[in-house]
Motif scaffolding. Sequence first.
Motif, mmCIF file in Angstrom:
data_model
loop_
_atom_site.group_PDB
_atom_site.id
_atom_site.type_symbol
_atom_site.label_atom_id
_atom_site.label_comp_id
_atom_site.label_asym_id
_atom_site.label_seq_id
_atom_site.Cartn_x
_atom_site.Cartn_y
_atom_site.Cartn_z
ATOM 1 N N GLY A 1 -0.338 0.292 -12.381
ATOM 2 C CA GLY A 1 -0.043 1.710 -12.392
ATOM 3 C C GLY A 1 -0.832 2.523 -11.386
ATOM 4 N N ASP A 2 -1.360 1.850 -10.343
ATOM 5 C CA ASP A 2 -2.168 2.559 -9.343
ATOM 6 C C ASP A 2 -1.418 2.791 -8.032
ATOM 7 O OD1 ASP A 2 -2.034 -0.002 -8.337
ATOM 8 O OD2 ASP A 2 -4.206 -0.334 -8.300
ATOM 9 N N ASP B 1 0.875 -1.169 0.000
ATOM 10 C CA ASP B 1 0.000 0.000 0.000
ATOM 11 C C ASP B 1 0.917 1.225 0.000
ATOM 12 O OD1 ASP B 1 -1.518 2.234 0.758
ATOM 13 O OD2 ASP B 1 -2.680 1.124 2.242
ATOM 14 N N PRO B 2 0.828 2.092 -1.023
ATOM 15 C CA PRO B 2 1.767 3.214 -1.122
ATOM 16 C C PRO B 2 1.659 4.239 0.011
ATOM 17 C CG PRO B 2 0.052 3.387 -2.799
ATOM 18 C CD PRO B 2 -0.126 2.061 -2.133
ATOM 19 N N THR B 3 0.622 4.155 0.821
ATOM 20 C CA THR B 3 0.478 5.094 1.932
ATOM 21 C C THR B 3 1.131 4.581 3.219
ATOM 22 O OG1 THR B 3 -1.644 4.167 2.672
ATOM 23 C CG2 THR B 3 -1.720 5.892 0.979
ATOM 24 N N ARG B 4 1.657 3.357 3.168
ATOM 25 C CA ARG B 4 2.250 2.736 4.356
ATOM 26 C C ARG B 4 3.741 2.492 4.153
ATOM 27 N NH1 ARG B 4 0.821 -2.214 5.146
ATOM 28 N NH2 ARG B 4 1.380 -2.107 7.326
#
Length: 194
Positions: A179-180, A119-122
């Motif tokens: 790409g997300d 998860d790119p927010t973690r």
Amino acid sequence: NGFKFHRTPSGIRFICFPSYSLTGYCFDFSGRRDAPRLLWQNDYTGKYGKGYGPVIVLSDMDRDGRPEIVLSGKTSRVYQAILDIDTGGIKNEIYYDPEPGSSYPVGRPYGLLHAVPFDPTRPPDVVIISCQVEEYIGIASNAGGRRLEKLWGKFIEKDWPDDEKELRPQITSLADLRGDGAVELVVGVWDEGV
């Protein structure tokens, strides 16, 4: 492998965890490269077994802008730890069984160790994909750099006496395919029933 080079503002550090030793070392080559300084030397007896790795990667596991050492080794289970790069001290660690109840206890870190944020927010999680002797996948979730928790695991097989299946990770096995910003796991697996 159990060694990495780390560039610092003043030079290079060499971090080394020899296979048949339970001691880790960090040498600082800042200043004179022909006379490195031993920055730290730590004994990790009781944490992992001799000859079973360990393998390491460097990654910023708590998002403070500085990398930590991510280590994976073997006891009767998977051992993973996040170590302070300046002292070698253990910041947090976990022992876990990738798939409890599997036909063989696993933990050898023979394959791909990666620290990647699913998860790119973690902050990054820890992934081990072992493809030799004991074939398994183990993922430990990184709870904000404060602790590791088992997220998921899958036992594939023990390679001997019969090697019926193949698990093949690549350096590109963890990638954002859509790409997300979310990372997916892609490995090659041969034979049905996996």
